[in-house]
Design a protein around this motif. Sequence first.
Motif, PDB file in Angstrom:
ATOM      1  N   MET A 103       1.097   6.691   7.642  1.00 25.93           N
ATOM      2  CA  MET A 103       0.106   6.340   8.676  1.00 25.93           C
ATOM      3  C   MET A 103       0.389   4.943   9.228  1.00 25.93           C
ATOM      4  O   MET A 103      -0.470   4.346   9.890  1.00 25.93           O
ATOM      5  CB  MET A 103      -1.310   6.418   8.107  1.00 25.93           C
ATOM      6  N   HIS A 105       4.399  -1.319   4.410  1.00 26.04           N
ATOM      7  CA  HIS A 105       4.605  -2.368   3.408  1.00 26.04           C
ATOM      8  C   HIS A 105       5.749  -1.934   2.495  1.00 26.04           C
ATOM      9  O   HIS A 105       6.362  -0.867   2.722  1.00 26.04           O
ATOM     10  CB  HIS A 105       3.303  -2.628   2.636  1.00 26.04           C
ATOM     11  N   HIS A 157       5.931   1.762   1.276  1.00 23.97           N
ATOM     12  CA  HIS A 157       6.497   2.721   2.229  1.00 23.97           C
ATOM     13  C   HIS A 157       8.028   2.582   2.285  1.00 23.97           C
ATOM     14  O   HIS A 157       8.747   3.575   2.324  1.00 23.97           O
ATOM     15  CB  HIS A 157       5.956   2.460   3.640  1.00 23.97           C
ATOM     16  N   GLY A 179       4.416   9.002  -2.279  1.00 18.58           N
ATOM     17  CA  GLY A 179       4.174   7.989  -3.307  1.00 18.58           C
ATOM     18  C   GLY A 179       3.239   8.493  -4.394  1.00 18.58           C
ATOM     19  O   GLY A 179       2.267   9.192  -4.118  1.00 18.58           O
ATOM     20  N   ASP A 192      -0.759   7.768  -4.389  1.00 18.14           N
ATOM     21  CA  ASP A 192      -1.788   8.740  -4.002  1.00 18.14           C
ATOM     22  C   ASP A 192      -1.554  10.002  -4.829  1.00 18.14           C
ATOM     23  O   ASP A 192      -1.059  11.013  -4.326  1.00 18.14           O
ATOM     24  CB  ASP A 192      -1.690   9.019  -2.497  1.00 18.14           C
ATOM     25  N   VAL A 198       4.627   1.080  -5.904  1.00 19.46           N
ATOM     26  CA  VAL A 198       5.112  -0.297  -5.775  1.00 19.46           C
ATOM     27  C   VAL A 198       3.891  -1.225  -5.810  1.00 19.46           C
ATOM     28  O   VAL A 198       2.896  -0.968  -5.125  1.00 19.46           O
ATOM     29  CB  VAL A 198       5.901  -0.484  -4.462  1.00 19.46           C
ATOM     30  N   MET A 212       0.289  -1.738  -3.781  1.00 21.15           N
ATOM     31  CA  MET A 212       0.362  -2.039  -2.348  1.00 21.15           C
ATOM     32  C   MET A 212      -0.340  -0.943  -1.565  1.00 21.15           C
ATOM     33  O   MET A 212      -0.215   0.240  -1.897  1.00 21.15           O
ATOM     34  CB  MET A 212       1.805  -2.153  -1.908  1.00 21.15           C
TER      35      MET A 212
HETATM   36  P1  AMP Z   1      -0.026   6.086   3.922  1.00 16.62           P
HETATM   37  O1  AMP Z   1       0.636   5.392   5.060  1.00 16.62           O
HETATM   38  O2  AMP Z   1      -0.997   5.238   3.179  1.00 16.62           O
HETATM   39  O3  AMP Z   1      -0.551   7.448   4.287  1.00 16.62           O
HETATM   40  O4  AMP Z   1       1.137   6.357   2.867  1.00 16.62           O
HETATM   41  C1  AMP Z   1       2.313   7.036   3.232  1.00 16.62           C
HETATM   42  C2  AMP Z   1       3.099   7.332   1.985  1.00 16.62           C
HETATM   43  O5  AMP Z   1       3.412   6.105   1.318  1.00 16.62           O
HETATM   44  C3  AMP Z   1       2.327   8.206   0.975  1.00 16.62           C
HETATM   45  O6  AMP Z   1       3.220   9.135   0.382  1.00 16.62           O
HETATM   46  C4  AMP Z   1       1.845   7.184  -0.024  1.00 16.62           C
HETATM   47  O7  AMP Z   1       1.627   7.718  -1.313  1.00 16.62           O
HETATM   48  C5  AMP Z   1       3.012   6.209  -0.037  1.00 16.62           C
HETATM   49  N1  AMP Z   1       2.590   4.895  -0.552  1.00 16.62           N
HETATM   50  C6  AMP Z   1       1.551   4.153  -0.126  1.00 16.62           C
HETATM   51  N2  AMP Z   1       1.439   3.032  -0.879  1.00 16.62           N
HETATM   52  C7  AMP Z   1       2.422   3.085  -1.801  1.00 16.62           C
HETATM   53  C8  AMP Z   1       2.829   2.236  -2.875  1.00 16.62           C
HETATM   54  N3  AMP Z   1       2.192   1.098  -3.161  1.00 16.62           N
HETATM   55  N4  AMP Z   1       3.895   2.607  -3.620  1.00 16.62           N
HETATM   56  C9  AMP Z   1       4.546   3.769  -3.353  1.00 16.62           C
HETATM   57  N5  AMP Z   1       4.218   4.609  -2.360  1.00 16.62           N
HETATM   58  C10 AMP Z   1       3.173   4.277  -1.594  1.00 16.62           C
END
Ligand code: AMP
Length: 282
Positions: free
Chosen positions: A30, A34, A37, A147, A150, A176, A184
């Motif tokens: 989304m 960071h 991602h 990740g 989630d 991470v 993060m």
């Molecule tokens: P989001 O943009 O929050 O929807 O996350 C996109 C992808 O990045 C999802 O698969 C999340 O699980 C993964 N993600 C978000 N934060 C982290 C993190 N701190 N470490 C590893 N993967 C992450």
Amino acid sequence: MKCIADIKVLRELLKQWRIAGESIAFVPTMGNLHAGHLQLVNTAKAQADRVVVSIFVNPTQFGVGEDFSLYPRTEHADQEKLQDVGVDVVFMPSVEEVYPVNELTKVSVSQVSENHCGAARPGHFDGVATVVCKLFNIVQPDKAFFGEKDFQQLTVINAMVADLNLPVDIVSVPTVRELDGLAMSSRNSYLTVEQREQAPQLYQSLCAAKALIRDKKIAYVDIEKQQTKFLAEQGFRPDYFSICRRYDLKTAEQGDTEIVILVAAKIGKTRLIDNIQVDIEN
Ligand code: AMP
């Protein structure tokens, strides 16, 4: 790196790669990228010839009163980061491109969607499963990267892929963290300086519970209560603190060997989630 907003244009490019025999990795996000991602992207790069990253703030996974309109959108900075790590395509569709009509179909994964975040955010995982299914059909990747941060989302996606025989390998990537342990997250940017100092206690509560589980002296339900109380005392409003079986996210019992501890708690208006895995030898 190409930035594409149009499904047809993306499909044409993907077709050429497939004809050339190249494998395709996909990282859905989304945005507000960071290092978590970017870890997904780097893992993807190591496992495929081409990497597609999507940036799409998906309205259907946000409930009424949630932060859809406030969700941080940092498209320019995101594109620079993805360019720097060598992504081939960033797919940034509009809401109308992904949802052109009032759709009659949704993907709903039962059971693993229902407790924890599913209970606190009704409809959230239907929104996630539906958009990820649509994105898989648009990109048709060989592998997709998610990740462990989630963890329930990952469980939902794995169930959907298995149940619907989707031809994609799901690769999970460890969480991470910041140096002080905070996972993060794009939502960390909502925290005030004071709340940011408090936030690592969420991970500390998970580590404490993990040590207690390994110790085998206290019942799981009491560990949950103790850590929920700890978080409340530190100023959080805990939503759940659950010691679960990894494979179906149901309540773990003494004797289960593959465990995940899931936590969600609010600090001020910001809802944070985290988890930790525990392997037990009986
Ligand atoms: P989001 O943009 O929050 O929807 O996350 C996109 C992808 O990045 C999802 O698969 C999340 O699980 C993964 N993600 C978000 N934060 C982290 C993190 N701190 N470490 C590893 N993967 C992450």
